[in-house]
Design a protein around this motif. Structure first.
Motif, PDB file in Angstrom:
ATOM      1  N   ASP A   1       0.720  -1.547  -0.181  1.00 45.53           N
ATOM      2  CA  ASP A   1      -0.276   0.203   0.300  1.00 45.53           C
ATOM      3  C   ASP A   1       0.761   0.854  -0.238  1.00 45.53           C
ATOM      4  O   ASP A   1       0.153   3.077   0.707  1.00 45.53           O
ATOM      5  CB  ASP A   1      -1.220   0.147   0.528  1.00 45.53           C
ATOM      6  CG  ASP A   1      -0.386  -0.117   2.379  1.00 45.53           C
ATOM      7  OD1 ASP A   1       1.037   0.126   2.809  1.00 45.53           O
ATOM      8  OD2 ASP A   1      -0.855   0.678   3.312  1.00 45.53           O
TER       9      ASP A   1
ATOM     10  N   TRP B   1       2.891   1.757   2.004  1.00 43.08           N
ATOM     11  CA  TRP B   1       4.332   2.132   3.455  1.00 43.08           C
ATOM     12  C   TRP B   1       4.559   0.619   3.552  1.00 43.08           C
ATOM     13  O   TRP B   1       3.985  -0.456   3.711  1.00 43.08           O
ATOM     14  CB  TRP B   1       3.341   3.113   3.872  1.00 43.08           C
ATOM     15  CG  TRP B   1       3.453   4.058   4.409  1.00 43.08           C
ATOM     16  CD1 TRP B   1       2.226   4.576   3.451  1.00 43.08           C
ATOM     17  CD2 TRP B   1       3.921   5.548   4.914  1.00 43.08           C
ATOM     18  NE1 TRP B   1       2.370   6.347   3.143  1.00 43.08           N
ATOM     19  CE2 TRP B   1       3.558   6.794   4.149  1.00 43.08           C
ATOM     20  CE3 TRP B   1       5.090   5.130   5.020  1.00 43.08           C
ATOM     21  CZ2 TRP B   1       3.818   7.438   4.790  1.00 43.08           C
ATOM     22  CZ3 TRP B   1       6.179   6.475   5.018  1.00 43.08           C
ATOM     23  CH2 TRP B   1       5.572   7.324   5.347  1.00 43.08           C
TER      24      TRP B   1
ATOM     25  N   HIS C   1       3.831  -2.428   6.280  1.00 42.46           N
ATOM     26  CA  HIS C   1       3.699  -3.304   6.811  1.00 42.46           C
ATOM     27  C   HIS C   1       3.351  -4.294   7.551  1.00 42.46           C
ATOM     28  O   HIS C   1       3.852  -4.860   6.502  1.00 42.46           O
ATOM     29  CB  HIS C   1       1.536  -2.333   6.517  1.00 42.46           C
ATOM     30  CG  HIS C   1       1.810  -0.478   7.987  1.00 42.46           C
ATOM     31  ND1 HIS C   1       2.378  -0.379   8.657  1.00 42.46           N
ATOM     32  CD2 HIS C   1       1.813   0.610   6.492  1.00 42.46           C
ATOM     33  CE1 HIS C   1       1.940   0.623   8.681  1.00 42.46           C
ATOM     34  NE2 HIS C   1       1.708   1.193   7.271  1.00 42.46           N
TER      35      HIS C   1
ATOM     36  N   ARG D   1      -5.031  -7.339   7.974  1.00 38.60           N
ATOM     37  CA  ARG D   1      -4.127  -6.762   8.244  1.00 38.60           C
ATOM     38  C   ARG D   1      -3.709  -5.896   9.615  1.00 38.60           C
ATOM     39  O   ARG D   1      -4.367  -5.853  10.506  1.00 38.60           O
ATOM     40  CB  ARG D   1      -4.181  -5.125   7.544  1.00 38.60           C
ATOM     41  CG  ARG D   1      -3.923  -4.716   5.766  1.00 38.60           C
ATOM     42  CD  ARG D   1      -4.315  -3.292   5.232  1.00 38.60           C
ATOM     43  NE  ARG D   1      -3.198  -2.781   5.895  1.00 38.60           N
ATOM     44  CZ  ARG D   1      -2.467  -1.937   5.384  1.00 38.60           C
ATOM     45  NH1 ARG D   1      -3.062  -1.539   4.151  1.00 38.60           N
ATOM     46  NH2 ARG D   1      -1.472  -0.860   5.853  1.00 38.60           N
TER      47      ARG D   1
ATOM     48  N   THR E   1      -1.604  -3.942  10.702  1.00 38.12           N
ATOM     49  CA  THR E   1      -0.876  -2.653  11.220  1.00 38.12           C
ATOM     50  C   THR E   1      -1.196  -1.449  10.014  1.00 38.12           C
ATOM     51  O   THR E   1      -1.293  -2.295   8.457  1.00 38.12           O
ATOM     52  CB  THR E   1       0.611  -2.417  10.943  1.00 38.12           C
ATOM     53  OG1 THR E   1       1.256  -2.396   9.775  1.00 38.12           O
ATOM     54  CG2 THR E   1       0.961  -3.004  12.726  1.00 38.12           C
ATOM     55  N   ARG E   2      -1.381  -0.470   9.861  1.00 36.21           N
ATOM     56  CA  ARG E   2      -1.975   0.357   9.034  1.00 36.21           C
ATOM     57  C   ARG E   2      -2.370   1.883   8.987  1.00 36.21           C
ATOM     58  O   ARG E   2      -1.410   2.748  10.270  1.00 36.21           O
ATOM     59  CB  ARG E   2      -3.011   0.077   8.765  1.00 36.21           C
ATOM     60  CG  ARG E   2      -4.015   0.810   9.592  1.00 36.21           C
ATOM     61  CD  ARG E   2      -5.699   0.962   8.773  1.00 36.21           C
ATOM     62  NE  ARG E   2      -6.146  -0.790   8.996  1.00 36.21           N
ATOM     63  CZ  ARG E   2      -6.730  -1.161   7.681  1.00 36.21           C
ATOM     64  NH1 ARG E   2      -6.675  -0.543   6.669  1.00 36.21           N
ATOM     65  NH2 ARG E   2      -7.011  -2.199   7.735  1.00 36.21           N
ATOM     66  N   GLY E   3      -1.788   2.627   8.137  1.00 32.76           N
ATOM     67  CA  GLY E   3      -1.439   4.221   8.112  1.00 32.76           C
ATOM     68  C   GLY E   3       0.290   4.882   7.457  1.00 32.76           C
ATOM     69  O   GLY E   3       1.020   4.182   6.829  1.00 32.76           O
ATOM     70  N   ASP E   4       0.134   5.999   7.731  1.00 32.34           N
ATOM     71  CA  ASP E   4       1.267   6.561   6.859  1.00 32.34           C
ATOM     72  C   ASP E   4       2.804   6.985   7.486  1.00 32.34           C
ATOM     73  O   ASP E   4       3.336   7.501   7.942  1.00 32.34           O
ATOM     74  CB  ASP E   4       1.211   8.339   6.219  1.00 32.34           C
ATOM     75  CG  ASP E   4       0.413   8.241   5.106  1.00 32.34           C
ATOM     76  OD1 ASP E   4      -0.263   7.280   4.744  1.00 32.34           O
ATOM     77  OD2 ASP E   4      -0.196   9.523   5.223  1.00 32.34           O
ATOM     78  N   TRP E   5       3.137   5.625   7.932  1.00 33.60           N
ATOM     79  CA  TRP E   5       4.611   5.176   9.263  1.00 33.60           C
ATOM     80  C   TRP E   5       4.967   3.940   8.417  1.00 33.60           C
ATOM     81  O   TRP E   5       4.390   3.052   8.362  1.00 33.60           O
ATOM     82  CB  TRP E   5       3.836   5.456  10.163  1.00 33.60           C
ATOM     83  CG  TRP E   5       2.572   5.305  10.641  1.00 33.60           C
ATOM     84  CD1 TRP E   5       1.786   5.371  10.904  1.00 33.60           C
ATOM     85  CD2 TRP E   5       2.497   4.069  11.092  1.00 33.60           C
ATOM     86  NE1 TRP E   5       0.469   4.390  11.585  1.00 33.60           N
ATOM     87  CE2 TRP E   5       1.507   3.980  11.988  1.00 33.60           C
ATOM     88  CE3 TRP E   5       3.394   2.155  11.490  1.00 33.60           C
ATOM     89  CZ2 TRP E   5       0.908   1.798  12.652  1.00 33.60           C
ATOM     90  CZ3 TRP E   5       3.309   1.347  12.195  1.00 33.60           C
ATOM     91  CH2 TRP E   5       1.478   1.141  12.836  1.00 33.60           C
TER      92      TRP E   5
ATOM     93  N   ARG F   1       5.036   7.134  13.382  1.00 31.28           N
ATOM     94  CA  ARG F   1       3.870   6.937  13.941  1.00 31.28           C
ATOM     95  C   ARG F   1       3.725   8.077  14.683  1.00 31.28           C
ATOM     96  O   ARG F   1       1.997   8.326  15.470  1.00 31.28           O
ATOM     97  CB  ARG F   1       3.366   5.585  14.143  1.00 31.28           C
ATOM     98  CG  ARG F   1       1.962   5.562  14.657  1.00 31.28           C
ATOM     99  CD  ARG F   1       1.628   4.562  15.299  1.00 31.28           C
ATOM    100  NE  ARG F   1       0.270   3.874  15.559  1.00 31.28           N
ATOM    101  CZ  ARG F   1      -0.674   4.270  16.711  1.00 31.28           C
ATOM    102  NH1 ARG F   1       0.006   4.422  17.674  1.00 31.28           N
ATOM    103  NH2 ARG F   1      -1.000   4.343  16.212  1.00 31.28           N
TER     104      ARG F   1
ATOM    105  N   GLU G   1      -5.801  -1.271  16.981  1.00 30.14           N
ATOM    106  CA  GLU G   1      -5.105  -0.132  16.531  1.00 30.14           C
ATOM    107  C   GLU G   1      -3.785  -0.562  17.758  1.00 30.14           C
ATOM    108  O   GLU G   1      -3.609  -1.366  18.711  1.00 30.14           O
ATOM    109  CB  GLU G   1      -5.538   1.235  17.511  1.00 30.14           C
ATOM    110  CG  GLU G   1      -6.119   1.795  16.581  1.00 30.14           C
ATOM    111  CD  GLU G   1      -5.394   2.171  15.659  1.00 30.14           C
ATOM    112  OE1 GLU G   1      -4.279   2.730  15.547  1.00 30.14           O
ATOM    113  OE2 GLU G   1      -5.697   2.407  14.219  1.00 30.14           O
TER     114      GLU G   1
END
Length: 811
Positions: free
Chosen positions: A373, A375, A377, A391, A393-397, A419, A438
């Motif tokens: 995606d 990033w 993860h 998934r 983990t997810r996010g812009d990190w 993060r 989370e």
């Protein structure tokens, strides 16, 4: 007469404007700050727990009088000395009179007491119980050239290209394989491991390479490398220590585009049933066109130890990587899942770190790392059919490392960057559920938390275990650029500090004059991307001066796509891996900066991919943009005097910087540069194509070189020789004649292009030197300093100063 007076006046003005010559005292102060002088001086920079089965752990620390050993009981919140040193030493010498001071090799709980295995006199070790402090001698088991089984009862080693088994109780030995031969052995170090010359010279010996025991100790699973068809590559020692005739070491090393490169295959050995004829050795073919992922090693095992999980890859377009299950008894593979990428494909964003993958045999699941995606993860996949179940983990990190998995609780622990607010290169530790949700932050301190599982298998070393066996505790060591590491024991439930273990002592570095560098956020050349720099300022620098002194700037460049180099923690800044000498150059009066620009790891995949294809060019533009911004923030930085230096990939990038941006960079010192890639190593097992621009493309000829002098279309622009006619500043090229990492011929081939372009340059040839010259050669360091002092600072170095040669570590 008037002209003579005018010239004399001009010379006098120039002399008055020139900075004074540097003295031996200036160099002596700078020498105290060299990385190799300060390496190991920070007491308790890293604490590594050795866990016992009952949940306690012990560790070695730096005491006032030497090494000390501490036993910690997390449940009781207690700590005590692991043993009474004088009493234990006396018990050891009662059995082995020549025994040195206690150095535990292993510790086991023996009821309420402990048993220690310790070094003895070389041929013997000691087994000591600590209830009555009694010891007994036993045959040495800690052979650095052997691979010990999980139960410690036997070990495998290499003899004459074959595997042999040694019973550690009886000393009996027997052969496990019999058909090994030169360049096609079992457990032998292949030439592509880039240690062929010291191996030929007898200076490098290693335990069995690319070989692992199954958890039950019944099987061996390894990779066998066939270099018999690889064309020999000559390494020439022009000034050998034992004569006047140059020595040639023929190393089996394939170049980019060669028709033949190293081939790999797997094999399995049933140790208990291995017969004299080697019938219990099973060859396991890797699918045609695919290769074992060397840095991944064995990713995990089935519960019964009969199946191993590994990764294979092919790096054409798109690049593909597969997780496969290897049946060791039947010798067959089963594909679990396949990952694809148009650029790089890895199991950790940092190539030299351990794969962020874990096999959960009891659940028939795997935790899998992917950048699908954009990033890096973690995903939970089914080992049966490869489906992504969820998934994690997810996010812009970015997930940095998978530290451990608690299968019983259904939890995993990982470090990540970006993060939390602040510096995205500072690692934080998290706990997450295998059921999703989370992550929970366990390390609230804004610092770099060095909770990593260690270097990848290709660099050697056992994985580090920071988590307690029951998953209740974790040992965390965290630091910033101006705060020495602090080691603590944390609860994995809420991250609370249960106990402080040690506070590192950097007083030796501070007493030598070391000053913490500054961390700065800047913008890349695209005007959008955040990039980060670490800046080493000269002594006495002040941004508050009304008329600040003008300081020349040096860009310490590496730029390789596999690691970052601008430190965020104190220990890494005091004694860096690469580039070195930053604090020393700052002490001489330069502002020294290291920048992690677009094209390096640690951020989004798009950030990393900026170097795939153009390699260093976007980074060079980012460095120029960053240094100009630094000059706006730090008064006194002289943009008319900017230099650059680097080693290895940094040797390539620093030369390319002065050739590509001659209006900005005035002086470059480039050591061990890989100045073209048609002259560097290639192939699916160890080639640079996976990192730089994909397989070579020769027009209609495809990936195989059609003529000896053919250059791949997708690597032609990366050749520094193509920019030779742009040289305007001062360039010092440095190489060692026995460097297998950055082949010396690429430097000489660049000099040929510079000569054809009629350009002045300087060349420093170091006989009998390998790739470590920038860390172990004081002559090179002094010449590099002199070059910048003379040509960038405009001063003169001291005439007769000589740096102390560092002690070379034993190979």
């Amino acid at each position: 007469m008037k002209r003579s007076i005018a010239l004399a006046a001009l010379w006098a003005a120039s002399a008055a404007a020139a900075p004074p010559a540097l003295t031996g005292e200036d160099y002596a102060r700078a020498e105290k700050l060299l990385d190799y002088r300060l390496r190991g001086t920070i007491k308790n920079a890293r604490i590594e727990p050795q866990w016992l089965a009952d949940g306690r752990f012990w560790y070695r620390c730096d005491g006032e009088q030497g090494p000390e050993y501490v036993l910690v009981d997390p449940a009781a919140r207690g700590r005590q000395p692991l043993f009474d040193p004088p009493r234990l030493h006396a018990a050891m010498r009662a059995v082995v009179p020549a025994a040195a001071a206690p150095q535990p090799l292993a510790v086991e709980a023996d009821g309420d007491a402990l048993r220690l295995r310790l070094r003895g006199d070389g041929e013997r070790e000691l087994d000591c119980e600590l209830r009555e402090y009694r010891c007994q001698a036993m045959p040495a088991r800690s052979d650095p050239l052997a691979l010990v089984s999980p139960d410690g009862a036997r070990a495998v080693f290499v003899r004459d290209h074959n595997l042999w088994l040694r019973d550690l109780r009886s000393g009996a030995e027997r052969a496990l394989t019999r058909d090994g031969e030169p360049h096609y052995g079992y457990g032998t170090l292949p030439d592509f491991a880039l240690r062929a010359v010291p191996s030929r010279q007898g200076r490098w010996r290693a335990p069995p390479f690319a070989l692992r025991w199954s958890p039950d100790g019944r099987r061996l699973f390894g990779t066998r490398f066939d270099e018999r068809r690889v064309q020999p590559y000559p390494m020439v020692a022009m000034a050998p220590a034992d004569g006047f005739r140059p020595k040639v070491y023929d190393v089996r090393l394939s170049l980019l585009g060669d028709a033949e490169s190293v081939r790999d295959e797997w094999y399995a050995v049933d140790v208990d049933s291995a017969a004299a004829d080697g019938a219990a050795v099973r060859r396991i073919a890797i699918p045609l066109g695919w290769n074992n992922v060397a840095e991944a090693d064995v990713l995990g095992w089935s519960g019964d130890g009969r199946r191993a999980y590994a990764a294979i890859a092919r790096y054409d377009r798109p690049a593909r990587m597969r997780l496969v299950e290897v049946d060791l008894d039947r010798g067959v593979l089963r594909e679990v899942l396949e990952e694809r990428s148009d650029t790089r494909i890895q199991l950790n964003d940092y190539l030299y770190s351990r794969p962020a993958v874990r096999i959960l045999a009891a659940r028939n699941r795997a935790v899998w790392f992917s950048e699908r995606d954009g990033w890096g993860h973690l995903y939970l996949v089914d080992l049966g059919d490869g489906r992504v179940l969820r998934r994690l983990t997810r996010g812009d990190w970015l997930v940095r490392d998978l530290v451990g998995v608690d299968e019983a609780r259904g939890e995993l622990y990982f470090t990540a960057g970006g993060r939390e607010p602040g510096d995205p290169y500072q690692r934080r530790l998290y706990r997450a559920s295998l059921d999703g949700g989370e992550p929970v932050l366990l390390t609230p301190e804004a610092a770099d938390h060095a909770v990593d599982p260690g270097a990848s298998a290709i660099l050697g070393g056992a994985p580090k275990q920071w988590l307690s066996p029951n998953g209740d505790y974790v040992v965390d060591s965290y630091s910033t650029l101006d705060a020495p590491p602090r080691a603590v024991l944390r609860s994995t439930r809420d991250g609370a500090v249960v106990m402080e273990l040690e506070r590192a002592d950097a007083s030796v570095a501070y007493a030598a004059g070391w000053r913490p560098p500054q961390r700065v956020r800047l913008k890349a050349a695209d005007g959008r991307s955040d990039i980060y720099a670490t800046v080493f300022l000269p002594p006495g620098y002040s941004a508050d001066d009304a008329q600040p002194k003008q300081y020349p700037i040096i860009d310490g460049f590496y730029g390789g796509p596999q690691i970052t180099n601008a430190p965020v923690a104190l220990a890494d800044a005091v004694a860096a891996t690469n580039p070195v000498s930053r604090a020393s150059l700052a002490a001489l009066g330069f502002v020294v900066v290291t920048i992690d620009a677009r094209g390096t790891p640690g951020r989004a995949q798009a950030f990393h991919d900026a170097s795939f294809g153009p390699f260093a060019d976007p980074q060079i533009d980012d460095h120029v943009a960053a240094i100009r911004q630094l000059a706006e923030r730090y008064p006194g930085l002289d943009l008319d005097r900017v230099g650059v230096y680097g080693h290895s990939f940094g040797g390539y990038a620093s030369t390319r910087a002065i050739l590509r941006r001659p209006e900005f960079y005035r002086v470059a010192v480039s050591s061990a540069g890989s100045h073209n890639y048609q002259g560097m190593y290639g192939g699916g097992v160890h080639g640079l194509e996976r990192l730089l621009a994909g397989p070579p493309v020769y027009g209609e000829s495809g990936p195989r070189r059609p003529a000896p002098d053919a250059v791949p279309d997708n690597y032609r622009a990366l050749d520094n020789a193509s920019l030779a006619d742009r040289l305007r500043g001062k360039l010092l090229l440095v190489y060692g004649d026995l460097d297998e990492n950055a082949l010396p011929a690429t430097t000489v081939q660049l000099t040929a292009a510079l000569i054809r372009a009629d350009k002045d340059f300087d060349l420093l040839y170091l006989p009998n030197q390998d790739h470590e010259l920038f860390r172990n050669d004081a002559y090179y360091t002094r010449r590099m300093w002199d070059y910048f002092v003379r040509h960038l600072m405009g001063s003169e170095p001291p005439r007769d100063y000589r740096l102390q040669q560092p002690a070379k570590p034993g190979l």
